[in-house]
Design an enzyme around this catalytic site. Structure first.
Site, PDB file in Angstrom:
ATOM      1  N   LYS A 170     141.579  28.750  59.830  1.00  0.00           N
ATOM      2  CA  LYS A 170     141.844  30.118  60.283  1.00  0.00           C
ATOM      3  C   LYS A 170     140.802  30.555  61.334  1.00  0.00           C
ATOM      4  CE  LYS A 170     142.941  34.522  60.368  1.00  0.00           C
ATOM      5  NZ  LYS A 170     144.034  35.061  61.151  1.00  0.00           N
ATOM      6  N   LYS A 239     134.354  40.125  63.763  1.00  0.00           N
ATOM      7  CA  LYS A 239     133.941  39.553  62.472  1.00  0.00           C
ATOM      8  C   LYS A 239     134.288  38.066  62.418  1.00  0.00           C
ATOM      9  CE  LYS A 239     136.773  39.730  59.335  1.00  0.00           C
ATOM     10  NZ  LYS A 239     137.839  38.870  58.782  1.00  0.00           N
TER      11      LYS A 239
END
Lengths: 292, 292
Positions: A170, A239
């Site tokens: 991911k 992030k």
């Protein structure tokens, strides 16, 4: 039909939970600020005022929160004990592989099975049950969760037994997207500064070499400056780049594009653009080029 | 059927000329080193030992050479005069917009019409007449060249009246490809260093967010280290990044990804990899990461 406790009702979580309700699952929902649960409660979800109570008696707990810290604060030993031995926790947040490894230990202690399953796709794909899922974890837990996963997915990619592997994939995927956004913004600035409308480059590229949804979608975002209705918030994009860089650092992997991207995101955050779409990093290429 | 003088028989030019022969055009061919003309002469092309003689009496001159210098040395006032007033020069080389602007002046003086038409596509696409063409120049010249262009093209993109615009687009496009190669190589290193096979990332990405020929083609090149049979030579990739950077510099366009890419190419050239495929820049990400 399985009963689910769904925690984390942000942009994505809300749509995912709504989709599960539509598919007929019995849902308890939990969010730190309960206000966001209202649309779901209206459609028949039960509001849990804390997660420890919410997970009691359900078949599966799903979490979809914004970062490592939120996930680690949320999934305590008390929550896992109340969920109960032999039950399954389906973690769908984009968090670091290190965070998932840490949680694995906690789960083992509590006898809860952990699946990690971060997703690709924007909120509209979540609403329609058309996400791409990066799944990893024990086979038995996969079986338990499979009908739920299928109801959320356009396609499920199985990355084996180790939950953290899904998170490595991911992060790498989000890095590829951010790199495409940056490359497009540089290319658009380049042609504009040389007297050619960026849309001309967009058209030929997305019809030929780059006919993929990332180039089409983010390319048009950038051209139309469609940043204020985020599909994915810039602070979350940052992030993920930060987690990528942390993970790269810990594994001694120099990534020059990623370093540069981190600076783009920091610049945008300094400028209070955290709630914009992450493709808004393109604005700084335009500004640097004297184009806006 | 129009008669053509085709100059520049490198990897691409050779296949393009072969395709034109197959389509029935009468072809004179010229190359600095005549040896490369042999396969074409066997198929019926006439060898011109110098371009000034070769262009006499043909309808159109096509040039496909490696860089600005080669093109400027090739297309002299003598050549243009021999080609003749009212005739068309179709320049298909990937050269700088500045070079095309300079040539425009020379052409105007000689009364020759200049079309600039750099191409996207690898040698196999050239052989099959399936290139994507970036065309710009006067409408009258486009009409003259249109049947020839169509026989080379999968699709023709018209960028208007100013020849150099086509070259701006071409440089921006090659920058996007090089950026995708670099991003893929960083992402592959990242997952490998974190215990995940790069092919797993390749599969999910090229089936979902990045289902485009650039990601599929170069991604598989990198995974299989298929560098030694170049579709596009690294030295030419470097040339395009250098021209992009020169053009960006002259137009005051900072492009951080492009700067970093230039260093990758310089490293590879230092290592004598100029004749490899340009996706071989990925090897330096692997090496830097301790993976090869």
């Amino acid at each position: 039909m399985k009963t689910i406790c769904f925690a984390g009702l942000g942009l994505m979580g809300q749509e995912m939970a709504m989709n599960l309700l539509k598919k007929g699952y019995i849902l308890k929902v939990y969010n730190r600020t309960p206000l966001k649960a209202e649309p779901l409660v209206e459609k028949g979800a039960e509001l849990a005022l804390n997660l420890s109570e919410g997970v009691k008696g359900v078949d599966i707990m799903i979490t979809m929160v914004s970062d490592d810290e939120a996930l680690e604060n949320l999934v305590t030993m008390e929550v896992l004990k109340n969920l109960g031995e032999g039950k399954t926790h389906l973690s769908m947040s984009s968090v670091s592989p290190a965070c998932i490894e840490k949680l694995s230990i906690l789960h083992r202690k509590a006898g809860v099975k952990l699946l990690s399953c971060p997703v690709f796709g924007r909120p509209d794909a979540a609403r329609e049950g058309k996400l791409w899922l990066c799944l990893a974890g024990e086979d038995e837990a996969k079986e338990t969760a499979m009908d739920i996963l299928k109801s959320m997915a356009q396609k499920i990619y199985d990355f084996g037994l180790h939950p953290w592997v899904a998170n490595v994939i991911k992060l790498a995927g989000n890095f590829l997207i951010a790199s495409a956004i940056e490359a497009l913004s540089e290319a658009f600035s380049f042609v504009e500064k040389n007297g050619v409308e960026a849309i001309k480059l967009y058209n030929i590229m997305t019809e030929t070499l780059f006919s993929s949804i990332v180039y089409k979608g983010y390319g048009s975002n950038i051209l139309e400056k469609k940043y204020k209705t985020p599909g994915f918030k810039l602070r979350l994009g940052y992030k993920d780049i930060r987690l990528l860089r942390d993970t790269a650092r810990n594994s001694y992997t120099p990534m020059p594009f990623a370093s540069m991207l981190e600076d783009r995101f920091l610049r945008a955050l300094e400028d209070q653009k955290g709630d914009w779409d992450w493709s808004a990093i393109a604005e700084y290429q335009m500004t640097d080029s004297g184009l806006s």
